[in-house]
Design a protein around this motif. Structure first.
Motif, short mmCIF file in Angstrom:
data_model
loop_
_atom_site.label_atom_id
_atom_site.label_comp_id
_atom_site.label_asym_id
_atom_site.label_seq_id
_atom_site.Cartn_x
_atom_site.Cartn_y
_atom_site.Cartn_z
N ALA A 165 0.83 -1.20 0.00
CA ALA A 165 0.00 0.00 0.00
C ALA A 165 0.87 1.25 0.00
CB ALA A 165 -0.93 0.00 1.21
N PHE A 166 2.00 1.21 0.71
CA PHE A 166 2.90 2.36 0.72
C PHE A 166 3.52 2.57 -0.66
CE2 PHE A 166 7.00 4.44 1.65
CZ PHE A 166 6.50 5.60 2.22
N ALA A 167 3.87 1.48 -1.35
CA ALA A 167 4.42 1.61 -2.70
C ALA A 167 3.38 2.21 -3.65
CB ALA A 167 4.88 0.25 -3.20
N ILE A 168 2.13 1.79 -3.51
CA ILE A 168 1.06 2.36 -4.33
C ILE A 168 0.88 3.84 -4.01
CG2 ILE A 168 -1.44 2.30 -4.76
CD1 ILE A 168 -1.26 -0.76 -4.38
N LEU A 169 0.96 4.19 -2.73
CA LEU A 169 0.82 5.59 -2.33
C LEU A 169 1.95 6.44 -2.91
CD1 LEU A 169 -0.79 7.67 -0.68
CD2 LEU A 169 0.82 7.25 1.17
N LEU A 170 3.16 5.90 -2.95
CA LEU A 170 4.27 6.65 -3.55
C LEU A 170 4.00 6.95 -5.02
CD1 LEU A 170 7.42 4.99 -1.98
CD2 LEU A 170 6.40 7.20 -1.43
N ALA A 171 3.42 5.98 -5.72
CA ALA A 171 3.05 6.20 -7.12
C ALA A 171 1.93 7.24 -7.23
CB ALA A 171 2.63 4.90 -7.77
N LEU A 172 0.99 7.17 -6.30
CA LEU A 172 -0.12 8.14 -6.32
C LEU A 172 0.35 9.54 -5.96
CD1 LEU A 172 -3.03 6.13 -4.68
CD2 LEU A 172 -2.85 6.86 -7.06
N TYR B 6 -7.09 21.42 -3.67
CA TYR B 6 -8.46 20.91 -3.53
C TYR B 6 -8.82 20.45 -2.12
CZ TYR B 6 -8.00 20.89 -8.57
OH TYR B 6 -7.77 21.26 -9.86
N VAL B 7 -7.81 20.27 -1.26
CA VAL B 7 -8.08 19.81 0.10
C VAL B 7 -7.47 20.81 1.08
CG1 VAL B 7 -8.21 17.38 -0.52
CG2 VAL B 7 -6.03 18.34 0.12
N ALA B 8 -8.03 20.84 2.28
CA ALA B 8 -7.53 21.78 3.29
C ALA B 8 -6.22 21.30 3.90
CB ALA B 8 -8.58 21.95 4.38
N ASN B 9 -6.06 19.99 4.04
CA ASN B 9 -4.86 19.44 4.67
C ASN B 9 -4.38 18.26 3.82
OD1 ASN B 9 -2.88 18.56 6.37
ND2 ASN B 9 -4.16 18.51 8.20
N ALA B 10 -3.44 18.50 2.93
CA ALA B 10 -2.99 17.49 1.98
C ALA B 10 -2.37 16.26 2.65
CB ALA B 10 -2.02 18.11 0.97
N PRO B 11 -1.53 16.41 3.68
CA PRO B 11 -0.99 15.19 4.32
C PRO B 11 -2.07 14.33 4.96
CG PRO B 11 0.36 17.06 4.88
CD PRO B 11 -0.84 17.60 4.18
N LEU B 12 -3.09 14.96 5.51
CA LEU B 12 -4.19 14.20 6.09
C LEU B 12 -4.97 13.47 5.00
CD1 LEU B 12 -5.72 13.47 8.66
CD2 LEU B 12 -7.11 15.51 8.30
N ALA B 13 -5.16 14.11 3.86
CA ALA B 13 -5.85 13.47 2.74
C ALA B 13 -5.04 12.28 2.22
CB ALA B 13 -6.08 14.48 1.62
N ALA C 173 -2.94 10.47 3.98
CA ALA C 173 -3.04 9.42 4.99
C ALA C 173 -4.36 8.67 4.87
CB ALA C 173 -2.89 10.02 6.38
N GLY C 174 -5.43 9.40 4.60
CA GLY C 174 -6.72 8.76 4.40
C GLY C 174 -6.74 7.88 3.17
N ILE C 175 -6.09 8.33 2.11
CA ILE C 175 -6.02 7.53 0.89
C ILE C 175 -5.18 6.29 1.13
CG2 ILE C 175 -5.11 7.53 -1.47
CD1 ILE C 175 -6.03 10.48 -1.62
N TYR C 176 -4.10 6.41 1.93
CA TYR C 176 -3.29 5.25 2.28
C TYR C 176 -4.12 4.20 3.02
CZ TYR C 176 0.05 2.32 4.71
OH TYR C 176 0.72 1.24 5.22
N VAL C 177 -4.92 4.65 3.97
CA VAL C 177 -5.77 3.72 4.72
C VAL C 177 -6.78 3.06 3.79
CG1 VAL C 177 -7.53 3.59 6.54
CG2 VAL C 177 -5.45 4.90 6.92
N ALA D 112 -6.95 -0.92 3.04
CA ALA D 112 -8.20 -1.67 3.26
C ALA D 112 -8.63 -2.39 1.99
CB ALA D 112 -9.30 -0.72 3.74
N LEU D 113 -8.47 -1.76 0.84
CA LEU D 113 -8.83 -2.42 -0.42
C LEU D 113 -7.93 -3.62 -0.69
CD1 LEU D 113 -9.60 0.55 -2.81
CD2 LEU D 113 -11.16 -1.25 -2.11
N LEU D 114 -6.65 -3.48 -0.40
CA LEU D 114 -5.74 -4.61 -0.60
C LEU D 114 -6.11 -5.78 0.28
CD1 LEU D 114 -2.22 -2.93 -0.82
CD2 LEU D 114 -3.42 -4.17 -2.63
N ILE D 115 -6.44 -5.50 1.52
CA ILE D 115 -6.80 -6.58 2.44
C ILE D 115 -8.14 -7.20 2.04
CG2 ILE D 115 -7.45 -7.07 4.83
CD1 ILE D 115 -5.37 -4.96 5.64
#
Length: 64
Positions: free
Chosen positions: A22-29, A41-48, A50-54, A58-61
Motif C-alpha cells: 500500500a505504501f508503494a502504491i501511495l508513492l506512485a499516487l 483541492y483539500v484543506a490538509n494534503a498530508p491528512l488526505a 493518509a486517508g487515501i493510504y488507509v 483496506a482495499l488490498l486486504i
C-alpha cells in the motif's frame, strides 16, 4: 497473501506485506497528486494522503 512472511527465520505478519504494498502504491499516487496539485483541492494534503493510504490498505486486504 494470507500466510506469514518468512524473512531470515523470522515470521512477519502478512499485514506488514500489505502495508508495504500500500505504501508503494501511495508513492506512485503521490506523483499523480503532485501533477494535479492536490493541495489546491483539500484543506490538509498530508491528512488526505493518509486517508487515501488507509483506503488503499483496506482495499488490498479486502480484495486479496
Amino acid at each position: 497473501m494470507h500466510e506469514d512472511i518468512h524473512f531470515g527465520g523470522v515470521l512477519i505478519s502478512s499485514f506488514v506485506g500489505y502495508a508495504l504494498v500500500a505504501f508503494a502504491i501511495l508513492l506512485a499516487l503521490r506523483f499523480l497528486f503532485a501533477r494535479i496539485r492536490l493541495s489546491r483541492y483539500v484543506a490538509n494534503a498530508p491528512l488526505a494522503e493518509a486517508g487515501i493510504y488507509v483506503c488503499v490498505l483496506a482495499l488490498l486486504i479486502a480484495l486479496t
